[in-house]
Design a protein around this motif. Sequence first.
Motif, PDB file in Angstrom:
ATOM      1  N   TRP A  15       0.821  -1.215   0.000  1.00  0.00           N
ATOM      2  CA  TRP A  15       0.000   0.000   0.000  1.00  0.00           C
ATOM      3  C   TRP A  15       0.855   1.265   0.000  1.00  0.00           C
ATOM      4  O   TRP A  15       0.349   2.364  -0.303  1.00  0.00           O
ATOM      5  N   VAL A  16       2.131   1.136   0.308  1.00  0.00           N
ATOM      6  CA  VAL A  16       3.017   2.306   0.278  1.00  0.00           C
ATOM      7  C   VAL A  16       3.041   2.921  -1.125  1.00  0.00           C
ATOM      8  O   VAL A  16       3.229   4.132  -1.277  1.00  0.00           O
ATOM      9  N   ARG A  17       2.835   2.090  -2.158  1.00  0.00           N
ATOM     10  CA  ARG A  17       2.778   2.617  -3.522  1.00  0.00           C
ATOM     11  C   ARG A  17       1.695   3.685  -3.655  1.00  0.00           C
ATOM     12  O   ARG A  17       1.885   4.700  -4.327  1.00  0.00           O
ATOM     13  N   GLY A  18       0.541   3.439  -3.036  1.00  0.00           N
ATOM     14  CA  GLY A  18      -0.545   4.414  -3.085  1.00  0.00           C
ATOM     15  C   GLY A  18      -0.174   5.717  -2.404  1.00  0.00           C
ATOM     16  O   GLY A  18      -0.497   6.806  -2.897  1.00  0.00           O
ATOM     17  N   VAL A  19       0.503   5.617  -1.269  1.00  0.00           N
ATOM     18  CA  VAL A  19       0.919   6.824  -0.543  1.00  0.00           C
ATOM     19  C   VAL A  19       1.913   7.625  -1.383  1.00  0.00           C
ATOM     20  O   VAL A  19       1.801   8.856  -1.501  1.00  0.00           O
ATOM     21  N   VAL A  20       2.875   6.941  -1.982  1.00  0.00           N
ATOM     22  CA  VAL A  20       3.860   7.618  -2.824  1.00  0.00           C
ATOM     23  C   VAL A  20       3.177   8.297  -4.005  1.00  0.00           C
ATOM     24  O   VAL A  20       3.514   9.439  -4.373  1.00  0.00           O
TER      25      VAL A  20
END
Length: 440
Positions: free
Chosen positions: A194-199
């Motif tokens: 989910w870090v991809r979404g934050v980035v």
Amino acid sequence: MNASVMRMLLRPAPGNAPTLVIPATAFAIVTALVLTVVGGAQSFWTWDDDMALIYQVLAAVALVLLVVPLASLGGAAARLSARRRDERLSTLRLLGVTPAGVGALTVVESTLIATAGVVAGVIGHLLLAPLIGLIPFRGEPLGLGSVLLSPAMIAVVCAGAVLLAAISAILGLRRVIVSPLGVRMRAQATRVHWVRGVVAVLVVAAAFLTAQLVPALTGVVTITVVLAGIFAGTLAVLNLVGPWALAVFSRGRLKRAQTPARLLAARTVLDDPKAAWRQVGGIAMASFMAVFAGTGVSLMNVMSASDAGDSNLALVVDMRTGLIITLVASFVMVAASVGVTQASDVLDQRPLHRSLHQLGVPAETVDAARRRAIMSPLLFTALGSALCAGIVVFPLLGITLIVAPVSLLTIVAVLAAGILTVWLSTLATRPLLRRAFTTA
């Protein structure tokens, strides 16, 4: 280990020639398009009059909008049929070949395939260059000499493509060397964090804030660099967040699945979200460019109506020509990306087809699931990409040009053409799927 055993394991099976032809074809298409796009853009940088700066800024924007997706397609080409290669290499590891030996074999194989494709791509560029030279700008054709890249530049692009293949092969080796048995048993599931979404949210927000500063900047070079950075960063983050977004989208569809085809389609995406993204990533890029195309058409209409000067009218005509070229190039990229990745996906999923065939699942159900696994996330991807482009364009041109009727019509037409391209690609690869299913 006996050298004959290694040659036997590395030699493609008689029916597996497409596993070599497909990535080579992908590299050929990428190389030809990159060389042609860069060659067409370089002609604008030879001009030095008052209007030249405007053409150079527009050329830089078009170059970024095309080269970044092409680089992504090149990365996908380097990973095509990786599963089958990993299985063969994991067998070598289980038979005692050292990690260094496996690494050397992998790099050599990937480099040779990429080199064959790159050579074909250079030939394609040389054949396309005379046609590109006939395109008129500022009232006269660009000319072959202006669009044909120098041997040194061609060598740089070719070396970059081959290097990309080698790096992708080395990165893909990590799981074979660490766990050959896990690869052989297909026990490693692809995960996206989910870090991809934050980035992605942070990058799009930064692009929005930076775009607000563009009108206050001075100097054409500075404006060009900032605009290119905004567009390149946003396009790059689409590739980063795409697999994660598809995984989230498919989890919701999995919970609501009520037919075998829907269930299998959702599970197919969740099994490898990155592979699923490669199926629709080209449409995401086309959707992103559709917003720029629509607002560009609106802007040209405003310019034509407000100023009838010869120089401005010529600029409008040339902008329309450049817009058409950009859209045509993007659709060639989409068609190549979708066709190549779908064909490769059918070949790489033959073990799954074999299992489904043995379980008695009809070929029609598998085909329906494959189409749904591609077409279902397609609209979601296209709309999300268009929204990102709208956020970036809004501070530059305003909401009026974005929602103008001619802009919306252009966006819808481009998206419809892209979706039709994907649908036709699924039809074109259906015989390959049926052949792989019946011979599983």
